[in-house]
Design a protein around this motif. Structure first.
Motif, PDB file in Angstrom:
ATOM      1  N   ILE A 109      35.324  29.763  45.402  1.00  0.00           N
ATOM      2  CA  ILE A 109      36.294  30.852  45.352  1.00  0.00           C
ATOM      3  C   ILE A 109      35.612  32.201  45.534  1.00  0.00           C
ATOM      4  N   THR A 110      34.383  32.322  45.003  1.00  0.00           N
ATOM      5  CA  THR A 110      33.659  33.577  45.142  1.00  0.00           C
ATOM      6  C   THR A 110      33.347  33.879  46.611  1.00  0.00           C
ATOM      7  N   LEU A 111      33.208  32.834  47.437  1.00  0.00           N
ATOM      8  CA  LEU A 111      32.903  33.054  48.850  1.00  0.00           C
ATOM      9  C   LEU A 111      34.150  33.058  49.731  1.00  0.00           C
ATOM     10  N   MET A 112      35.330  32.851  49.139  1.00  0.00           N
ATOM     11  CA  MET A 112      36.556  32.794  49.934  1.00  0.00           C
ATOM     12  C   MET A 112      37.198  34.178  50.015  1.00  0.00           C
TER      13      MET A 112
END
Lengths: 169, 123
Positions: A109-112
């Motif tokens: 989620i942090t990279l989305m």
């Protein structure tokens, strides 16, 4: 585990046939071995392994696509004079269960696009995320749900918990 | 400048562009939490682009296997550090600039952080 060890064994057998032990031949052996395992899933008992591996590949493609979108988006906002950030902190009720699955979800989620994972509640049933540019709260939840949906097939039914998700539809 | 190699140079240029926008975003975004979006996403893909370009330049097994390891650890560690920074800042009471709700509603509850540290034996 049976499928993975068979796949590695077939790759080693392939390098023995070719008579050259290199990363390249090993990779070809893994691919050929995987083809054999997916052609004979019933007699080899590798149906689950093939399904999970294909789910992993599908998740990898989803991940690369979304990572690219996220980067173009944030790069654009960094350069725009008045970026539409609209920051919020949202609570996302989790369906994924288990430490491994939830760790991978938080990292992904942090990279989305638009979200950074911030924390879990003590019961590990809710994920808190800081979001920018995701519009309203239901829209932001739907965006996290897309990531969770892509991860669900990797962790099977044991990691799934049906929860109150009706408001995200 | 004649030896432009598309396979090698395009990933490096794209990567450098994303790292540059990450630096600009770090300066221009309003608060720590928004800046984390720039530093986590853009640095991950930006440095990945540079690594891929360098790995393809050598195109040998040793370089490519190290490239795979570097990418793997880059993708594992960057989100974790962003997560820890966001969580520590929030639970220690650094106020986020919000235009929407704060559904966590635990700003400054450092007790949550200390409990978790005791649980895992850190300190």
């Amino acid at each position: 585990m049976r499928g993975l060890s068979l796949n590695i064994l077939l790759a080693i057998v392939w390098t023995l046939f070719v008579g050259e032990f290199s990363l390249r031949e090993l990779a070809i052996g893994v691919l050929l071995g995987f083809a054999i395992l997916s052609i004979f899933p019933l007699s080899l008992g590798t149906g689950g392994y093939v399904r999970r591996t294909l789910a992993l590949v599908r998740f990898g493609l989803f991940f690369v696509r979304e990572l690219t979108v996220a980067n173009v988006q944030v790069a654009l906002w960094a350069l725009l004079p008045h970026p539409p950030l609209h920051p919020m902190i949202i609570a996302y009720p989790l369906r994924l269960r288990g430490d491994n699955a939830q760790t991978v979800l938080a990292a992904t989620i942090t990279l989305m696009p638009g979200s950074v994972a911030m924390g879990f509640n003590p019961e590990r049933t809710v994920l808190y995320a800081h979001t920018i540019g995701l519009g309203t709260v239901p829209e932001a939840r739907a965006s996290l749900k897309k990531v969770e949906d892509a991860l669900l097939p990797l962790y099977g039914q044991g990691a799934v918990q049906s929860g109150p998700l009706e408001d995200t539809a | 400048m004649n030896d432009f190699n598309a396979v090698r140079d395009i990933p490096i240029l794209l990567g450098a562009f994303f790292v540059l926008t990450a630096a600009i975003g770090l300066v221009r975004f309003p608060d720590l939490y928004s800046r984390l979006h720039a530093s986590s996403k853009l640095i991950t893909l930006g440095s990945a682009g540079i690594f891929i370009g360098v790995g393809l330049e050598f195109a040998q097994t040793e370089a490519l296997s190290r490239l795979a390891a570097v990418l793997l650890f880059q993708f594992l560690t960057t989100p974790l550090s962003a997560y820890l920074i966001a969580q520590a800042a929030y639970l220690r009471g650094l106020k986020p600039l919000l235009e929407g709700p704060d559904e966590w509603n635990a700003l400054g509850k450092a007790a949550l952080l200390d409990e978790r540290l005791e649980e895992t034996g850190g300190g």
